[in-house]
Scaffold this active site. Structure first.
Site, short mmCIF file in Angstrom:
data_model
loop_
_atom_site.label_atom_id
_atom_site.label_comp_id
_atom_site.label_asym_id
_atom_site.label_seq_id
_atom_site.Cartn_x
_atom_site.Cartn_y
_atom_site.Cartn_z
N VAL A 1 0.86 -1.18 0.00
CA VAL A 1 0.00 0.00 0.00
C VAL A 1 0.90 1.23 0.00
CG1 VAL A 1 -1.85 1.24 1.18
CG2 VAL A 1 -1.76 -1.26 1.28
N ASP A 2 0.85 2.00 -1.08
CA ASP A 2 1.79 3.10 -1.27
C ASP A 2 1.02 4.40 -1.52
OD1 ASP A 2 3.91 4.74 -1.84
OD2 ASP A 2 4.38 3.82 -3.77
N SER A 3 1.16 5.32 -0.58
CA SER A 3 0.48 6.61 -0.73
C SER A 3 1.05 7.42 -1.89
CB SER A 3 0.58 7.42 0.57
OG SER A 3 1.94 7.66 0.90
#
Length: 307
Positions: free
Chosen positions: A182-184
């Protein structure tokens, strides 16, 4: 035996200062060189203890602890108790780690055990330490930079593992289990439908697709050439414009999935309101994850609690 007290003091001063500096670097503290060197100066005064009346007091555990507490307080201040003890604990950890590493390396390369020195360790007195000062001078800076790099990598791994989730993607009744990050920083959208895009490596998913579709993933322009796609793929492929630093007007081929299931702790997120962009690259050099998840996917997905 001749003692070069000034050299011994300088070595201890630099050693203590570098330990304080490394503590600050690893904990991401604001480092002021004057305070670091002043803390190192305080720590180095123990070198003169053998020449002071009641020297035994200076070698007591309580005095040594008091000196280290003072060093850390001078170098980083005292904002609150937890802040201070975090600094102190890291300082002790690095002291033992680097000191132990130096001793271990020295005996690995230099020390030969035999009957003549069977009581070697118990016979070390004063400054007659067998570890050469030159070895320490050369070895400590190397271990300093090695330790910093190692802690930086550990921190990166920790951050990544805290954001790793299980992902199941289904396309044309085929399902694949993957690990996702999960990469902002992934803010890729389809400009027409506003659907978020999940980036997937083809390394584990190439079996989903016929060679005509794989050719489009390799080069989007194949879509407009004489490359007829199988009918079941005609309405599944979308073209996503994107850009990276220094390059504009780049294109990715993306596929609409049947569904995507993401497991985060005890929650299961399920959605088909997204697109999957497949790229022929390895996303993780050490194989920790296979896809990069847009954070909006979790926000817009419905989820259920797992007991």
């Amino acid at each position: 035996m001749t003692l070069y007290l000034d050299i011994i003091w300088l070595l201890n001063f630099l050693f203590d200062s570098m330990l304080l500096s490394l503590t600050g670097v690893i904990l991401k503290r604001k480092i002021r060189k004057r305070k670091i060197f002043f803390g190192g100066l305080i720590g180095s005064i123990i070198v003169f203890a053998p020449f002071i009346t009641n020297a035994a007091l200076f070698f007591s555990p309580l005095f040594k602890i008091a000196i280290s507490v003072l060093m850390v307080w001078i170098a980083f201040g005292f904002k609150r108790m937890r802040f201070f003890f975090t600094n102190l604990s890291a300082f002790y950890l690095l002291t033992f780690a680097i000191g132990g590493a130096l001793i271990g390396l020295h005996y690995l390369f230099s020390f030969q055990y035999n009957a003549a020195n069977a009581l070697f360790l118990t016979n070390i007195r004063g400054f007659g330490d067998p570890i050469s000062w030159l070895f320490v001078i050369i070895g400590f800076p190397i271990l300093y930079f090695f330790s910093k790099d190692t802690f930086d990598k550990w921190e990166t791994v920790k951050i990544e593992y805290e954001n790793l989730v299980d992902v199941e993607i289904s396309i044309n009744n085929q399902t694949k289990q993957l690990r996702g990050l999960v990469d902002s920083g992934n803010q890729l959208y389809d400009p027409l439908t506003k659907k978020p895009v999940l980036i997937v490596s083809l390394r584990k998913t190439a079996g989903f697709f016929p060679k005509e579709v794989l050719a489009v993933f390799e080069d989007v322009h194949q879509l407009w050439k004489e490359n007829e796609l199988p009918s079941e793929w005609m309405n599944k492929i979308s073209i996503i414009p994107y850009r990276v630093v220094g390059k504009d007007n780049l294109l990715l081929a993306a596929v609409k999935p049947d569904k995507v299931v993401i497991r985060v702790d005890k929650k299961i997120y399920q959605t088909n309101r997204l697109l999957l962009a497949f790229i022929n690259q390895t996303l993780s050099a050490d194989d920790r994850f296979d896809c990069i998840i847009h954070p909006k996917i979790l926000a817009q997905s419905h989820h259920e609690q797992v007991s």
